[in-house]
Design a protein around this motif. Structure first.
Motif, PDB file in Angstrom:
ATOM      1  N   SER A 342       0.833  -1.256  -0.138  1.00 39.98           N
ATOM      2  CA  SER A 342      -0.050   0.050  -0.020  1.00 39.98           C
ATOM      3  C   SER A 342       0.907   1.075   0.029  1.00 39.98           C
ATOM      4  O   SER A 342       2.015   1.265   0.713  1.00 39.98           O
ATOM      5  CB  SER A 342      -0.978  -0.050   1.357  1.00 39.98           C
ATOM      6  OG  SER A 342      -0.256   0.241   2.464  1.00 39.98           O
ATOM      7  N   CYS A 343       0.359   2.178  -0.626  1.00 34.85           N
ATOM      8  CA  CYS A 343       1.283   3.559  -0.524  1.00 34.85           C
ATOM      9  C   CYS A 343       0.329   4.550  -0.928  1.00 34.85           C
ATOM     10  O   CYS A 343      -1.020   4.541  -1.641  1.00 34.85           O
ATOM     11  CB  CYS A 343       2.355   3.535  -1.828  1.00 34.85           C
ATOM     12  SG  CYS A 343       1.767   3.496  -3.480  1.00 34.85           S
ATOM     13  N   HIS A 344       0.754   5.777  -0.426  1.00 30.47           N
ATOM     14  CA  HIS A 344      -0.038   7.206  -0.635  1.00 30.47           C
ATOM     15  C   HIS A 344       0.538   7.796  -1.852  1.00 30.47           C
ATOM     16  O   HIS A 344       1.600   7.808  -2.263  1.00 30.47           O
ATOM     17  CB  HIS A 344       0.059   7.896   0.671  1.00 30.47           C
ATOM     18  CG  HIS A 344      -0.773   9.263   0.461  1.00 30.47           C
ATOM     19  ND1 HIS A 344      -0.310  10.244   1.260  1.00 30.47           N
ATOM     20  CD2 HIS A 344      -1.878   9.534  -0.261  1.00 30.47           C
ATOM     21  CE1 HIS A 344      -1.255  11.373   1.104  1.00 30.47           C
ATOM     22  NE2 HIS A 344      -2.354  10.793   0.234  1.00 30.47           N
ATOM     23  N   MET A 345      -0.453   8.196  -2.585  1.00 27.38           N
ATOM     24  CA  MET A 345      -0.031   9.031  -3.916  1.00 27.38           C
ATOM     25  C   MET A 345      -0.469  10.510  -3.769  1.00 27.38           C
ATOM     26  O   MET A 345      -1.785  10.998  -4.097  1.00 27.38           O
ATOM     27  CB  MET A 345      -0.620   8.489  -5.220  1.00 27.38           C
ATOM     28  CG  MET A 345      -0.042   7.191  -5.530  1.00 27.38           C
ATOM     29  SD  MET A 345      -0.549   6.243  -7.055  1.00 27.38           S
ATOM     30  CE  MET A 345       0.317   7.582  -8.212  1.00 27.38           C
ATOM     31  N   PRO A 346      -0.095  11.426  -2.998  1.00 25.98           N
ATOM     32  CA  PRO A 346      -0.499  12.876  -2.550  1.00 25.98           C
ATOM     33  C   PRO A 346      -0.729  13.666  -3.889  1.00 25.98           C
ATOM     34  O   PRO A 346      -2.038  14.370  -4.104  1.00 25.98           O
ATOM     35  CB  PRO A 346       0.515  13.226  -1.708  1.00 25.98           C
ATOM     36  CG  PRO A 346       1.733  12.493  -1.994  1.00 25.98           C
ATOM     37  CD  PRO A 346       1.240  11.243  -2.286  1.00 25.98           C
ATOM     38  N   GLU A 347       0.029  13.351  -5.056  1.00 28.46           N
ATOM     39  CA  GLU A 347      -0.076  14.131  -6.270  1.00 28.46           C
ATOM     40  C   GLU A 347      -1.502  13.813  -6.929  1.00 28.46           C
ATOM     41  O   GLU A 347      -1.861  14.435  -7.644  1.00 28.46           O
ATOM     42  CB  GLU A 347       1.030  13.993  -7.155  1.00 28.46           C
ATOM     43  CG  GLU A 347       1.295  12.584  -7.886  1.00 28.46           C
ATOM     44  CD  GLU A 347       1.665  11.619  -7.027  1.00 28.46           C
ATOM     45  OE1 GLU A 347       1.967  10.507  -7.454  1.00 28.46           O
ATOM     46  OE2 GLU A 347       2.067  11.969  -5.587  1.00 28.46           O
ATOM     47  N   ARG A 348      -2.024  12.780  -6.701  1.00 22.60           N
ATOM     48  CA  ARG A 348      -3.196  12.339  -7.161  1.00 22.60           C
ATOM     49  C   ARG A 348      -4.268  12.189  -6.121  1.00 22.60           C
ATOM     50  O   ARG A 348      -5.314  11.641  -6.790  1.00 22.60           O
ATOM     51  CB  ARG A 348      -2.966  10.860  -7.781  1.00 22.60           C
ATOM     52  CG  ARG A 348      -2.213  11.027  -9.189  1.00 22.60           C
ATOM     53  CD  ARG A 348      -1.667   9.446  -9.612  1.00 22.60           C
ATOM     54  NE  ARG A 348      -3.041   8.725 -10.022  1.00 22.60           N
ATOM     55  CZ  ARG A 348      -3.563   8.888 -10.894  1.00 22.60           C
ATOM     56  NH1 ARG A 348      -2.943   9.442 -12.223  1.00 22.60           N
ATOM     57  NH2 ARG A 348      -4.512   8.222 -11.532  1.00 22.60           N
TER      58      ARG A 348
END
Length: 425
Positions: A342-348
């Motif tokens: 799992s990972c966070h994609m703040p730009e999206r």
């Protein structure tokens, strides 16, 4: 003299095939005979007459129609053609195969055996028009670069609408199945609670009896009493009973979760929206499916990044995680591993989850069908073909996407992307 309706059927620009449950042709109208360049089709095997037919897919569709007494459809968007018929309106100067839309339904026949009708409609004009329109759009895209993103979104929307139509077709069935399962589960759960209480009382009674007998029995009778207890393995039984009840409770909880997901599948706008930690959902689901994984999965690697809380219906997403993990375990033939990330994609403004296994993989020819209701790569009787279609619907209802990459013999990876915030909730 022919009946009027027989003459109408023979003149229709529509293919009509009637088969029995053994896939023997009982009737074929002139449209079928003329396009297949075959005569006297009656009495012959459908698959010997038309070897190009997708046998596994068609058998499942016909079995479903006979069992549920419903009508099933396929159009040229998802399956361009069932029969290798020539098109009378070629798209280019060369001849092309006909694009077809088909329906399959059970006939209310007076005969004892079951009969199924397959209709074949020539959708070539519609297909030609839409393909020409797509070509025009592509040329327009080259001249107007700023429309590229808009066209991509339109294509995605079209794909989602097609999938939504297929999901709606089994929504009513899912609701009925959930209702029928839920009733016996409720009284099983109630009975298990009563059993737990009664077993506790019986064990207490046995202990009181033992205390009284210890105070009154002669040494010889105590030895006989102990021999009887040992022959019945009473100590093991008394220790094992609570564990059996706990496992039964766990099984009931899992069934209730599945029933809930079926209800959500039939009514995806229901449920409680809240902010949840998806990493916690993954870890709790891994605990639930531990017994399913432990026999073939030697390792479950977790690479879970720091995630913001996501606005979602946690129970529905947990059902998606459960479906993907169980499918991954079942795809492993002997032993293998599963990796969850799992990972966070703040730009999206989104989070991405992946579920990867080292199982048998999925053939490329089946990848575009795995989210279809009732489609399964498992052996007959091993799967319903609803798990991934339910998961697809849940992810779509959350405004996300789910995709798959697979190589036969190498394994499969499912990728889910979900927005952190919902626009309409």
């Amino acid at each position: 003299m022919k009946h009027a309706h027989s003459e109408v059927i023979e003149q229709l620009g529509l293919g009509i095939l009637i088969i029995d449950a053994q896939f023997i042709v009982r009737y074929a109208n002139p449209f079928i005979e003329n396009n297949s360049k075959q005569k006297s089709l009656a009495g012959k095997s459908l698959f010997s007459l038309f070897p190009e037919l997708p046998q596994v897919w068609l058998r499942k569709r016909v079995e479903s129609v006979l069992m549920l007494d419903n009508t099933t459809y396929t159009n040229w968007h998802q399956r361009p053609r069932l029969f290798d018929f020539p098109s009378s309106r070629p798209i280019t100067g060369s001849a092309r195969l006909m694009y077809q839309s088909c329906s399959i339904f059970k006939l209310k026949s007076a005969e004892k055996d079951d009969l199924v009708c397959i209709t074949v409609y020539d959708s070539t004009p519609t297909a030609v028009t839409q393909q020409r329109l797509q070509n025009s759009l592509k040329r327009l895209d080259k001249e107007r670069n700023y429309q590229v993103e808009l066209n991509r979104k339109l294509e995605e929307t079209q794909s989602q609408l097609v999938q939504s139509e297929k999901l709606a077709g089994v929504g009513q069935l899912a609701a009925g199945v959930a209702h029928e399962i839920n009733n016996p589960v409720c009284f099983i759960k109630s009975n298990v609670e009563c059993l737990r209480d009664y077993i506790g009382k019986l064990q207490s009674l046995i202990k009181h009896y033992d205390d009284l007998l210890d105070a009154s029995l002669t040494p010889e009778l105590k030895v006989k009493r102990d021999q009887v207890r040992q022959s019945l393995d009473m100590e093991y039984v008394q220790e094992e009973l609570p564990e059996i009840l706990d496992e039964t409770d766990d099984g009931i909880t899992r069934i209730e979760g599945i029933v809930g997901s079926l209800k959500d599948f039939a009514r995806l706008d229901s449920g409680q929206w809240q902010y949840a930690d998806l990493n916690e959902g993954i870890q709790s689901t891994l605990k639930i499916v531990h017994h399913e994984l432990k026999y073939k999965v030697r390792e479950v690697e977790q690479d879970l990044g720091e995630l913001p809380k996501v606005q979602c219906i946690p129970a529905q997403l947990n059902q998606v995680f459960l479906n993907l993990l169980v499918n991954a375990a079942q795809a492993i033939e002997k032993t293998g591993s599963i990796k969850v990330t799992s990972c966070h994609m703040p730009e999206r403004a989104s989070v991405v989850l992946t579920f990867t296994d080292t199982g048998c993989g999925i053939p490329a020819s089946k990848l575009d069908k795995i989210f279809d209701p009732f489609f399964t790569t498992k052996a007959v009787g091993k799967g319903t073909g609803l798990g991934l279609s339910v998961s697809y619907g849940i992810i779509q209802s959350h405004g996300g996407t789910i995709s798959v990459e697979s190589e036969p013999g190498e394994g499969t990876c499912f990728r889910i992307e979900l927005p952190v915030e919902q626009d309409n909730h």
